[in-house]
Scaffold this motif. Structure first.
Motif, short mmCIF file in Angstrom:
data_model
loop_
_atom_site.label_atom_id
_atom_site.label_comp_id
_atom_site.label_asym_id
_atom_site.label_seq_id
_atom_site.Cartn_x
_atom_site.Cartn_y
_atom_site.Cartn_z
N ILE A 146 4.35 80.06 -33.03
CA ILE A 146 4.11 80.22 -31.59
C ILE A 146 3.52 78.94 -31.03
O ILE A 146 3.97 78.41 -30.00
CB ILE A 146 3.20 81.45 -31.31
N LYS A 147 2.54 78.37 -31.76
CA LYS A 147 1.89 77.11 -31.33
C LYS A 147 2.90 75.99 -31.21
O LYS A 147 2.90 75.22 -30.26
CB LYS A 147 0.82 76.70 -32.35
N THR A 148 3.77 75.87 -32.25
CA THR A 148 4.74 74.78 -32.27
C THR A 148 5.78 74.95 -31.17
O THR A 148 6.14 73.98 -30.49
CB THR A 148 5.43 74.72 -33.66
N ALA A 149 6.25 76.19 -30.99
CA ALA A 149 7.23 76.46 -29.92
C ALA A 149 6.63 76.12 -28.56
O ALA A 149 7.29 75.56 -27.68
CB ALA A 149 7.68 77.91 -29.97
N ARG A 150 5.34 76.41 -28.43
CA ARG A 150 4.64 76.11 -27.18
C ARG A 150 4.55 74.59 -26.99
O ARG A 150 4.83 74.08 -25.91
CB ARG A 150 3.24 76.72 -27.22
N ALA A 151 4.22 73.88 -28.07
CA ALA A 151 4.14 72.41 -28.00
C ALA A 151 5.49 71.79 -27.63
O ALA A 151 5.55 70.75 -26.97
CB ALA A 151 3.66 71.85 -29.34
N LEU A 152 6.57 72.46 -28.05
CA LEU A 152 7.90 71.95 -27.74
C LEU A 152 8.39 72.45 -26.37
O LEU A 152 9.49 72.09 -25.92
CB LEU A 152 8.90 72.39 -28.82
N GLY A 153 7.58 73.30 -25.75
CA GLY A 153 7.93 73.82 -24.43
C GLY A 153 9.01 74.89 -24.45
O GLY A 153 9.70 75.10 -23.45
N VAL A 154 9.18 75.57 -25.60
CA VAL A 154 10.23 76.59 -25.69
C VAL A 154 9.69 77.93 -26.19
O VAL A 154 10.41 78.70 -26.83
CB VAL A 154 11.41 76.13 -26.59
N GLU A 155 8.45 78.20 -25.86
CA GLU A 155 7.83 79.44 -26.33
C GLU A 155 8.62 80.68 -25.91
O GLU A 155 8.74 81.65 -26.66
CB GLU A 155 6.40 79.53 -25.80
N GLU A 156 9.18 80.62 -24.70
CA GLU A 156 9.92 81.80 -24.18
C GLU A 156 11.23 82.04 -24.91
O GLU A 156 11.79 83.13 -24.85
CB GLU A 156 10.12 81.71 -22.66
N ARG A 157 11.73 81.02 -25.65
CA ARG A 157 12.98 81.21 -26.41
C ARG A 157 12.74 81.88 -27.76
O ARG A 157 13.66 82.36 -28.40
CB ARG A 157 13.67 79.87 -26.65
N LEU A 158 11.49 81.85 -28.20
CA LEU A 158 11.16 82.48 -29.49
C LEU A 158 11.09 83.99 -29.32
O LEU A 158 10.25 84.50 -28.60
CB LEU A 158 9.81 81.94 -30.00
N LYS A 159 12.00 84.68 -30.00
CA LYS A 159 12.05 86.13 -29.83
C LYS A 159 11.12 86.84 -30.81
O LYS A 159 10.36 87.72 -30.44
CB LYS A 159 13.50 86.60 -30.05
#
Ligand SMILES: [Zn+2]
Length: 231
Positions: A136-149
């Protein structure tokens, strides 16, 4: 003469009421199953014929034997890349505790299969806690948290991780045995697939943006990864 070949391995001969010769290579041992009335020289010639086949199997089994993970009192097990000595403590209610250099398994049974079950359940739980949060942290850092299902865990034979096109990331929870940097690399890798569903140059640039040392860590997983398999 030239008939007697020397072998780099020992083998046992088991005679029984059977019609043909057969060779079995199991747990690093060679056994020849033979009919009751067959000359020893014929058995030796048969083994000589199959020599390279036997040697190949012995070599494969040696690799497997030395790298198989054993969950037993006194053995070492890796967690976050550090060996921890297994200590089995008798207890009615199973639980696992970790310290800096030890892994305490509270169990009613001393059977390796039972201990492995306790250990696996615990390790999967650790993976769920650490790797989900990190993803979740990494997806957030990449700006794609909402794509992580979703983040799910499986013990797969061939893959450390996988990212589906629907945004589901799957990890092998045995990864928790690897050093933290390697785990974080895997997380960076799968999270970057939320942006690029391929291994293009741009994909690796995305990986590098959250994991600069990815090349070495990728190599590490390739070289040592197979040591974590439990079967
Ligand atoms: Zn990939």
């Amino acid at each position: 003469m030239g008939r007697l070949t020397t072998f780099s391995f020992d083998f046992d001969i088991k005679r029984s009421k059977r019609k043909t010769l057969a060779i079995i290579v199991k747990s690093g041992k060679v056994e020849v199953k033979s009919p009751l009335f067959i000359k020893k020289v014929d058995i030796y010639n048969f083994v000589a014929e199959k020599k390279s086949w036997i040697e190949k199997h012995l070599a494969e089994q040696e690799v497997k034997l030395t790298q198989k993970l054993v969950i037993t009192d006194g053995y070492d097990v890796m967690f976050f890349g550090k060996p921890r000595r297994i200590e089995v403590i008798y207890a009615g209610k199973p639980k696992v505790e970790i310290s800096d250099d030890r892994l305490l398994i509270y169990s009613r049974s001393n059977e390796p299969e039972v201990l492995e079950k306790h250990f696996s359940r615990w390790l999967k739980h650790q993976a769920t806690e650490y790797m989900t949060t990190q993803t979740i942290k990494t997806a957030r850092a990449l700006g794609v948290e909402e794509r992580l299902k979703e983040v799910i865990f499986r013990k797969t034979k061939t893959k450390w991780g996988h990212c589906g096109s629907d945004g589901t990331i799957q990890y092998n929870w045995l990864t928790m045995m690897a050093p933290k940097e390697v785990i974080d690399y895997l997380i960076a890798h799968e999270s970057s697939h939320l942006i690029h569903m391929n291994h293009s140059k741009r994909f690796w640039q995305t990986v590098a943006s959250v994991c600069p040392d990815y090349k070495n860590l990728k190599d590490w997983l390739k070289t040592y990864g197979h040591r974590f398999w439990t079967d």
